[in-house]
Design a protein around this motif. Structure first.
Motif, PDB file in Angstrom:
ATOM      1  N   LEU A 163       0.821  -1.199   0.000  1.00 56.09           N
ATOM      2  CA  LEU A 163       0.000   0.000   0.000  1.00 56.09           C
ATOM      3  C   LEU A 163       0.859   1.254   0.000  1.00 56.09           C
ATOM      4  CD1 LEU A 163      -2.878   1.252   0.273  1.00 56.09           C
ATOM      5  CD2 LEU A 163      -2.526   1.177   2.765  1.00 56.09           C
ATOM      6  N   TYR A 164       0.573   2.163  -0.940  1.00 59.63           N
ATOM      7  CA  TYR A 164       1.209   3.469  -1.103  1.00 59.63           C
ATOM      8  C   TYR A 164       2.620   3.402  -1.689  1.00 59.63           C
ATOM      9  CZ  TYR A 164      -2.657   5.206   1.759  1.00 59.63           C
ATOM     10  OH  TYR A 164      -3.901   5.517   2.258  1.00 59.63           O
ATOM     11  N   GLU A 165       3.027   2.246  -2.201  1.00 56.25           N
ATOM     12  CA  GLU A 165       4.291   2.208  -2.954  1.00 56.25           C
ATOM     13  C   GLU A 165       4.169   3.059  -4.206  1.00 56.25           C
ATOM     14  OE1 GLU A 165       5.905  -1.500  -4.232  1.00 56.25           O
ATOM     15  OE2 GLU A 165       6.113  -2.285  -2.190  1.00 56.25           O
ATOM     16  N   LYS A 166       5.268   3.687  -4.592  1.00 57.33           N
ATOM     17  CA  LYS A 166       5.348   4.418  -5.858  1.00 57.33           C
ATOM     18  C   LYS A 166       6.341   3.680  -6.743  1.00 57.33           C
ATOM     19  CE  LYS A 166       4.863   8.627  -3.112  1.00 57.33           C
ATOM     20  NZ  LYS A 166       5.383   8.065  -1.834  1.00 57.33           N
ATOM     21  N   ILE A 167       5.898   3.332  -7.955  1.00 57.10           N
ATOM     22  CA  ILE A 167       6.700   2.514  -8.866  1.00 57.10           C
ATOM     23  C   ILE A 167       6.699   3.166 -10.241  1.00 57.10           C
ATOM     24  CG2 ILE A 167       7.030   0.207  -9.828  1.00 57.10           C
ATOM     25  CD1 ILE A 167       5.326  -0.906  -7.549  1.00 57.10           C
ATOM     26  N   ASN A 168       7.838   3.181 -10.903  1.00 60.73           N
ATOM     27  CA  ASN A 168       7.954   3.793 -12.230  1.00 60.73           C
ATOM     28  C   ASN A 168       6.937   3.203 -13.202  1.00 60.73           C
ATOM     29  OD1 ASN A 168      10.882   3.788 -10.967  1.00 60.73           O
ATOM     30  ND2 ASN A 168      10.830   5.461 -12.451  1.00 60.73           N
ATOM     31  N   LEU A 169       6.366   4.069 -14.034  1.00 59.41           N
ATOM     32  CA  LEU A 169       5.316   3.691 -14.974  1.00 59.41           C
ATOM     33  C   LEU A 169       5.789   3.910 -16.400  1.00 59.41           C
ATOM     34  CD1 LEU A 169       2.356   3.026 -15.764  1.00 59.41           C
ATOM     35  CD2 LEU A 169       1.808   5.420 -15.294  1.00 59.41           C
ATOM     36  N   LEU A 170       5.571   2.890 -17.253  1.00 55.72           N
ATOM     37  CA  LEU A 170       5.980   2.973 -18.646  1.00 55.72           C
ATOM     38  C   LEU A 170       4.786   3.046 -19.596  1.00 55.72           C
ATOM     39  CD1 LEU A 170       8.543   2.939 -20.451  1.00 55.72           C
ATOM     40  CD2 LEU A 170       8.178   0.471 -20.690  1.00 55.72           C
ATOM     41  N   GLN A 171       3.799   2.153 -19.410  1.00 53.88           N
ATOM     42  CA  GLN A 171       2.694   2.071 -20.362  1.00 53.88           C
ATOM     43  C   GLN A 171       1.409   1.606 -19.675  1.00 53.88           C
ATOM     44  OE1 GLN A 171       4.501  -0.945 -22.747  1.00 53.88           O
ATOM     45  NE2 GLN A 171       5.333   0.486 -24.270  1.00 53.88           N
ATOM     46  N   GLN A 172       0.278   1.999 -20.269  1.00 50.39           N
ATOM     47  CA  GLN A 172      -0.989   1.324 -20.000  1.00 50.39           C
ATOM     48  C   GLN A 172      -1.194   0.326 -21.118  1.00 50.39           C
ATOM     49  OE1 GLN A 172      -4.530   3.790 -19.546  1.00 50.39           O
ATOM     50  NE2 GLN A 172      -5.822   2.128 -20.321  1.00 50.39           N
ATOM     51  N   VAL A 173      -1.523  -0.914 -20.761  1.00 54.34           N
ATOM     52  CA  VAL A 173      -1.702  -1.955 -21.771  1.00 54.34           C
ATOM     53  C   VAL A 173      -3.058  -2.617 -21.581  1.00 54.34           C
ATOM     54  CG1 VAL A 173       0.790  -2.365 -21.839  1.00 54.34           C
ATOM     55  CG2 VAL A 173      -0.660  -3.807 -20.387  1.00 54.34           C
ATOM     56  N   LYS A 174      -3.480  -3.310 -22.637  1.00 58.41           N
ATOM     57  CA  LYS A 174      -4.719  -4.071 -22.572  1.00 58.41           C
ATOM     58  C   LYS A 174      -4.386  -5.488 -22.156  1.00 58.41           C
ATOM     59  CE  LYS A 174      -8.837  -5.261 -25.262  1.00 58.41           C
ATOM     60  NZ  LYS A 174      -9.512  -5.127 -26.579  1.00 58.41           N
ATOM     61  N   GLY A 175      -4.987  -5.926 -21.059  1.00 60.34           N
ATOM     62  CA  GLY A 175      -4.735  -7.271 -20.563  1.00 60.34           C
ATOM     63  C   GLY A 175      -6.019  -8.017 -20.292  1.00 60.34           C
ATOM     64  N   GLU A 176      -5.908  -9.027 -19.469  1.00 55.05           N
ATOM     65  CA  GLU A 176      -7.082  -9.813 -19.102  1.00 55.05           C
ATOM     66  C   GLU A 176      -8.108  -8.919 -18.401  1.00 55.05           C
ATOM     67  OE1 GLU A 176      -8.305 -13.378 -15.964  1.00 55.05           O
ATOM     68  OE2 GLU A 176      -6.186 -12.921 -16.339  1.00 55.05           O
ATOM     69  N   SER A 177      -9.376  -9.119 -18.731  1.00 51.22           N
ATOM     70  CA  SER A 177     -10.429  -8.352 -18.093  1.00 51.22           C
ATOM     71  C   SER A 177     -10.721  -8.935 -16.712  1.00 51.22           C
ATOM     72  CB  SER A 177     -11.701  -8.362 -18.949  1.00 51.22           C
ATOM     73  OG  SER A 177     -12.731  -7.615 -18.333  1.00 51.22           O
TER      74      SER A 177
END
Length: 465
Positions: A163-177
């Motif tokens: 909870l409340y970790e901050k992690i580097n973000l590269l992309q939003q991708v489409k995955g399993e619904s």
């Protein structure tokens, strides 16, 4: 047009704050969430190793190795640039031979790239770099969130987000619904001085970015207004100029601004006409006046309004805006800008925590505000009491009892007496969710940086979302 009252000051000299404008040494409780909870979360994060220092890769490294990161290469963070023949390889074998570090990335549909950059014309000249900060990151919003090798629930779990970790973000991708949503995020983080990659479902992570374009527009609009007009600010700290009237029997207007420590802005000089509340500290352009009112406008919302003269202060009114602190209450981050020879320089960017709306606490108000005064510390009381509970260091007041300040220090009881445990530099929860009473909470070292840098009369605070 009204004229600012004349003084005997020399050019560049600033007026000393008057007793009427000076804030009290004690404010009401500044913590929207019990700060002990923040201290406990911080202790756990530092013990288990998932703070910013443990996980986040700074923006400078992200920019340097963006293409390698996108290809999924496992990059030592102290890697030196090489020629094209050995890109994608690192020399980490026992005999010194190059060993391929290409990760096996799944084929995924990329919905959005996260590659925030400074707008053209803004110069990056950092003077505060105490923490690794990235322009784009996710905030883990639930405990024990699975980070997987692929964007589906059948894939191997390679790590767990706390909870409340901050992690580097590269992309939003489409995955399993999952539960009707197919939003997943491709993330990367520091792991034993290398970059590790994974995917996290959007139901347990929230994308965050620094909104530099919006920040730049806000400071450019404000500078154009200040430099070309007579400006002043609303003053009604602790209702010293009188509690404004209720709005149709309520203490909040339709725009969400509260009655206490505000000024009424009428649509005409008739005090029975419709009005809205202007929060204490808000910068206004003064367009005209009559015997009892100033006609003003604000960059914070459209329209012209008439404010009773008692609520308007010209003290140290900004003639040349050169310093702006921009707070983003949506993303819980902020950046600091300085104007030098007509160009904006970003001199710091960091995380922050803003006000939590509640029964006794207030949301940090949107808009442009005067940096009214600085204090090396101010004291705060316990909730629902007049007993001093602690203090906040290195504070810049910008609206009523709202300050930018360092980590709150709660007094400790020893042998029946209140004891000052000393300054606290870090809280893990800074930059996560709104948790203060109204103030903007910073790491203490950054609050000190701003305290030493800000020049009252040249500095403004802008709150966006």
């Amino acid at each position: 047009l009204p004229q600012k009252p004349q003084t005997n000051l020399q050019p560049g000299q600033k007026e000393e704050i008057t007793p009427q404008l000076k804030a009290d040494p004690v404010e009401e409780n500044i913590n929207g969430v019990d700060v002990e909870k923040d201290f406990n979360l911080t202790e756990e994060a530092e013990k288990e190793g998932y703070t910013e220092q443990d996980l986040l890769i700074p923006q400078e490294e992200v920019e340097k190795y963006r293409e390698e990161i996108k290809r999924g290469e496992v990059i030592p963070l102290d890697k030196k640039g090489g020629n094209s023949d050995n890109q994608g390889q690192v020399n980490n074998s026992a005999n010194g031979e190059n060993v391929s570090q290409q990760a096996q990335l799944p084929q995924v549909e990329v919905v959005k790239e996260f590659a925030t950059a400074l707008p053209q014309g803004v110069i990056k000249e950092l003077r505060y770099t105490n923490y690794p900060i990235s322009y784009d990151y996710v905030l883990i919003t639930k405990p024990d969130v699975n980070i997987r090798k692929e964007p589906n629930t059948r894939a191997e779990v390679i790590s767990t987000g706390e909870l409340y970790e901050k992690i580097n973000l590269l992309q939003q991708v489409k995955g399993e619904s999952v539960n009707g949503s197919d939003v997943w995020y491709r993330i990367f983080w520091k792991n034993d001085d290398q970059v590790q990659h994974g995917f996290v479902f959007g139901g347990g992570a929230e994308p965050r970015s620094f909104q530099f374009d919006k920040m730049l527009k806000a400071i450019n609009d404000l500078k154009a207004e200040v430099d070309n007009n007579q400006t002043a600010f609303v003053f009604n700290y602790k209702n010293r100029n009188g509690m404004p009237p209720q709005y149709q029997g309520k203490d909040v207007d339709p725009n969400g601004n509260v009655r206490s420590q505000s000024a009424p802005g009428y649509v005409s000089t008739d005090p029975n006409s419709d009005f809205r509340y202007f929060p204490d500290g808000m910068l206004v352009t003064v367009l005209g006046e009559d015997e009892n009112f100033y006609r003003v406008k604000s960059l914070s919302f459209p329209g012209e309004y008439w404010i009773p003269k008692a609520y308007i202060s010209f003290w140290n009114s900004i003639q040349n805006l050169t310093q702006v602190i921009v707070v983003d209450r949506k993303n819980q981050n902020q950046a600091t800008f300085e104007n030098v020879n007509g160009s904006w320089k970003m001199i710091s960017y960091t995380f922050c925590t803003t006000g939590l709306p509640g029964e006794y606490s207030l949301e940090t108000p949107l808009g442009a505000y005067m940096a009214i005064e600085k204090k090396d510390r101010f004291f705060y009381t316990a909730e629902g009491s007049d007993q001093i509970a602690g203090y906040a260091p290195y504070a810049i007041r910008f609206s009523a009892g709202g300050y930018i300040h360092g980590v709150p220090v709660a007094y400790e009881k020893k042998d029946g007496e209140e004891v000052d445990p000393g300054l606290i530099e870090y809280l893990y929860t800074i930059g996560t969710t709104p948790r203060s009473h109204k103030c903007v909470r910073n790491f203490t070292s950054h609050a000190l940086f701003l305290y030493n840098w800000a020049q009252i009369g040249n500095c403004a605070v802008v709150v966006i979302e």
